[in-house]
Design a protein around this motif. Sequence first.
Motif, PDB file in Angstrom:
ATOM      1  N   ARG A 107       4.615   2.544  -4.327  1.00 29.55           N
ATOM      2  CA  ARG A 107       4.653   1.246  -4.352  1.00 29.55           C
ATOM      3  C   ARG A 107       4.836   1.195  -2.984  1.00 29.55           C
ATOM      4  O   ARG A 107       4.490  -0.300  -2.527  1.00 29.55           O
ATOM      5  CB  ARG A 107       5.759   0.982  -5.481  1.00 29.55           C
ATOM      6  CG  ARG A 107       5.219  -0.908  -4.683  1.00 29.55           C
ATOM      7  CD  ARG A 107       6.264  -1.211  -5.806  1.00 29.55           C
ATOM      8  NE  ARG A 107       5.917  -2.962  -5.428  1.00 29.55           N
ATOM      9  CZ  ARG A 107       6.491  -3.214  -7.171  1.00 29.55           C
ATOM     10  NH1 ARG A 107       6.948  -3.435  -7.506  1.00 29.55           N
ATOM     11  NH2 ARG A 107       6.658  -5.290  -6.359  1.00 29.55           N
ATOM     12  N   ALA A 108       6.274   2.699  -2.195  1.00 24.78           N
ATOM     13  CA  ALA A 108       6.580   1.790  -0.809  1.00 24.78           C
ATOM     14  C   ALA A 108       5.620   2.180   0.125  1.00 24.78           C
ATOM     15  O   ALA A 108       5.074   3.969   0.523  1.00 24.78           O
ATOM     16  CB  ALA A 108       8.097   2.124  -0.563  1.00 24.78           C
ATOM     17  N   CYS A 109       5.321   1.962   1.201  1.00 22.12           N
ATOM     18  CA  CYS A 109       4.749   2.434   1.728  1.00 22.12           C
ATOM     19  C   CYS A 109       5.829   3.138   2.721  1.00 22.12           C
ATOM     20  O   CYS A 109       6.376   2.954   3.436  1.00 22.12           O
ATOM     21  CB  CYS A 109       3.866   0.744   2.783  1.00 22.12           C
ATOM     22  SG  CYS A 109       2.925   1.337   4.744  1.00 22.12           S
ATOM     23  N   GLN A 117       8.099   3.777  -8.950  1.00 24.92           N
ATOM     24  CA  GLN A 117       7.802   2.462  -8.433  1.00 24.92           C
ATOM     25  C   GLN A 117       6.025   2.950  -8.264  1.00 24.92           C
ATOM     26  O   GLN A 117       6.407   3.231  -6.948  1.00 24.92           O
ATOM     27  CB  GLN A 117       8.600   1.452  -7.861  1.00 24.92           C
ATOM     28  CG  GLN A 117       9.574   1.175  -8.382  1.00 24.92           C
ATOM     29  CD  GLN A 117       9.678   0.012  -9.458  1.00 24.92           C
ATOM     30  OE1 GLN A 117       8.758  -0.379  -9.388  1.00 24.92           O
ATOM     31  NE2 GLN A 117      10.713  -0.707 -10.402  1.00 24.92           N
ATOM     32  N   LEU A 118       5.381   2.693  -9.174  1.00 27.13           N
ATOM     33  CA  LEU A 118       4.153   2.087  -8.546  1.00 27.13           C
ATOM     34  C   LEU A 118       3.208   0.982  -8.420  1.00 27.13           C
ATOM     35  O   LEU A 118       3.820   0.615  -8.681  1.00 27.13           O
ATOM     36  CB  LEU A 118       3.673   4.129  -9.479  1.00 27.13           C
ATOM     37  CG  LEU A 118       4.352   5.108  -9.648  1.00 27.13           C
ATOM     38  CD1 LEU A 118       3.485   5.786 -10.614  1.00 27.13           C
ATOM     39  CD2 LEU A 118       4.429   5.994  -8.280  1.00 27.13           C
ATOM     40  N   ILE A 119       2.243   1.353  -7.659  1.00 28.45           N
ATOM     41  CA  ILE A 119       1.028  -0.058  -8.211  1.00 28.45           C
ATOM     42  C   ILE A 119      -0.299   0.553  -8.966  1.00 28.45           C
ATOM     43  O   ILE A 119      -0.751   2.643  -8.392  1.00 28.45           O
ATOM     44  CB  ILE A 119       0.362  -0.074  -7.597  1.00 28.45           C
ATOM     45  CG1 ILE A 119      -0.123   0.863  -5.669  1.00 28.45           C
ATOM     46  CG2 ILE A 119       1.287  -0.832  -6.121  1.00 28.45           C
ATOM     47  CD1 ILE A 119      -0.576  -0.138  -4.429  1.00 28.45           C
ATOM     48  N   LEU A 120      -0.853   0.430  -9.312  1.00 29.92           N
ATOM     49  CA  LEU A 120      -2.162   0.619  -9.932  1.00 29.92           C
ATOM     50  C   LEU A 120      -3.655  -0.099  -9.013  1.00 29.92           C
ATOM     51  O   LEU A 120      -3.188  -1.044  -9.064  1.00 29.92           O
ATOM     52  CB  LEU A 120      -2.485   0.563 -11.291  1.00 29.92           C
ATOM     53  CG  LEU A 120      -1.500   1.559 -12.187  1.00 29.92           C
ATOM     54  CD1 LEU A 120      -1.943   0.565 -14.152  1.00 29.92           C
ATOM     55  CD2 LEU A 120      -1.447   2.885 -12.517  1.00 29.92           C
ATOM     56  N   VAL A 121      -4.245   1.160  -8.713  1.00 32.00           N
ATOM     57  CA  VAL A 121      -5.667   0.464  -7.307  1.00 32.00           C
ATOM     58  C   VAL A 121      -6.419   0.643  -8.299  1.00 32.00           C
ATOM     59  O   VAL A 121      -7.126   0.997  -8.425  1.00 32.00           O
ATOM     60  CB  VAL A 121      -5.017   1.041  -6.042  1.00 32.00           C
ATOM     61  CG1 VAL A 121      -6.075   0.396  -5.377  1.00 32.00           C
ATOM     62  CG2 VAL A 121      -3.538   0.673  -5.419  1.00 32.00           C
ATOM     63  N   ARG A 122      -7.252  -0.168  -8.537  1.00 29.53           N
ATOM     64  CA  ARG A 122      -8.586   0.074  -8.366  1.00 29.53           C
ATOM     65  C   ARG A 122      -9.914  -0.248  -8.007  1.00 29.53           C
ATOM     66  O   ARG A 122      -8.909  -1.339  -7.166  1.00 29.53           O
ATOM     67  CB  ARG A 122      -9.331  -1.821  -9.630  1.00 29.53           C
ATOM     68  CG  ARG A 122     -10.273  -1.500 -10.130  1.00 29.53           C
ATOM     69  CD  ARG A 122     -11.023  -2.384 -11.176  1.00 29.53           C
ATOM     70  NE  ARG A 122     -10.021  -3.259 -11.304  1.00 29.53           N
ATOM     71  CZ  ARG A 122     -10.009  -3.817 -12.430  1.00 29.53           C
ATOM     72  NH1 ARG A 122      -9.841  -3.312 -13.674  1.00 29.53           N
ATOM     73  NH2 ARG A 122      -8.955  -4.969 -12.754  1.00 29.53           N
ATOM     74  N   ASP A 123     -10.505   0.894  -7.368  1.00 25.35           N
ATOM     75  CA  ASP A 123     -11.532   0.410  -6.215  1.00 25.35           C
ATOM     76  C   ASP A 123     -13.026   0.387  -7.195  1.00 25.35           C
ATOM     77  O   ASP A 123     -12.888   1.813  -7.316  1.00 25.35           O
ATOM     78  CB  ASP A 123     -11.059   1.765  -5.283  1.00 25.35           C
ATOM     79  CG  ASP A 123     -12.315   1.602  -4.466  1.00 25.35           C
ATOM     80  OD1 ASP A 123     -12.810   0.675  -4.002  1.00 25.35           O
ATOM     81  OD2 ASP A 123     -12.492   2.705  -4.111  1.00 25.35           O
ATOM     82  N   LEU A 143       3.621  -1.881  -1.154  1.00 23.99           N
ATOM     83  CA  LEU A 143       1.818  -2.705  -0.836  1.00 23.99           C
ATOM     84  C   LEU A 143       1.365  -2.800  -2.628  1.00 23.99           C
ATOM     85  O   LEU A 143       0.322  -3.328  -2.014  1.00 23.99           O
ATOM     86  CB  LEU A 143       1.687  -0.572  -1.136  1.00 23.99           C
ATOM     87  CG  LEU A 143       1.777   0.052   0.020  1.00 23.99           C
ATOM     88  CD1 LEU A 143       1.412   1.636  -0.540  1.00 23.99           C
ATOM     89  CD2 LEU A 143       0.740  -0.503   1.293  1.00 23.99           C
ATOM     90  N   SER A 144       2.348  -3.203  -3.565  1.00 24.82           N
ATOM     91  CA  SER A 144       1.646  -4.448  -4.605  1.00 24.82           C
ATOM     92  C   SER A 144       1.505  -5.781  -4.006  1.00 24.82           C
ATOM     93  O   SER A 144       0.830  -6.480  -4.562  1.00 24.82           O
ATOM     94  CB  SER A 144       2.805  -4.916  -5.590  1.00 24.82           C
ATOM     95  OG  SER A 144       3.411  -5.587  -5.069  1.00 24.82           O
ATOM     96  N   LEU A 145       1.323  -6.387  -2.425  1.00 22.87           N
ATOM     97  CA  LEU A 145       1.324  -7.447  -1.759  1.00 22.87           C
ATOM     98  C   LEU A 145       0.146  -6.677  -0.869  1.00 22.87           C
ATOM     99  O   LEU A 145      -0.486  -7.610  -0.324  1.00 22.87           O
ATOM    100  CB  LEU A 145       2.475  -8.426  -1.289  1.00 22.87           C
ATOM    101  CG  LEU A 145       3.489  -8.013  -1.551  1.00 22.87           C
ATOM    102  CD1 LEU A 145       4.645  -8.053  -1.007  1.00 22.87           C
ATOM    103  CD2 LEU A 145       3.243  -9.103  -3.394  1.00 22.87           C
ATOM    104  N   GLY A 146      -0.281  -6.174  -0.979  1.00 22.49           N
ATOM    105  CA  GLY A 146      -1.759  -5.601  -0.001  1.00 22.49           C
ATOM    106  C   GLY A 146      -2.733  -5.932  -0.744  1.00 22.49           C
ATOM    107  O   GLY A 146      -3.127  -6.817  -1.814  1.00 22.49           O
TER     108      GLY A 146
END
Length: 107
Positions: A46-48, A31-37, A55-58
Amino acid sequence: MAEARPGPTYLGPASLLGDRAITPVRVGGRQLILVRDGTRIVAAERACPHEGADLSLGRCAAGRLHCPRHQASFDLRDGSVSPGWSFRALRLSPVAVRPDGLWVSLA
């Protein structure tokens, strides 16, 4: 003999994130998240690492990913946690934007 390392994994089209800064994905059972900066995209667990918050809710701001539970934040260059917190860094993986879509290389 050295252990074979997996190659890059296709995530989807470059439009996968749409206009979102954070998008959850599942890659090889992870389970991952893609983060655009800005123009850069990274994949993160995905989990802190503190208490497992999603972290998808961050939120992402100024090169940092902010945890929705405790407001600790992580540097998107190296995963280091903000001052005042004493737990491990967030695991990050680079995402390549290619003409055929987004690719991630997981360690």
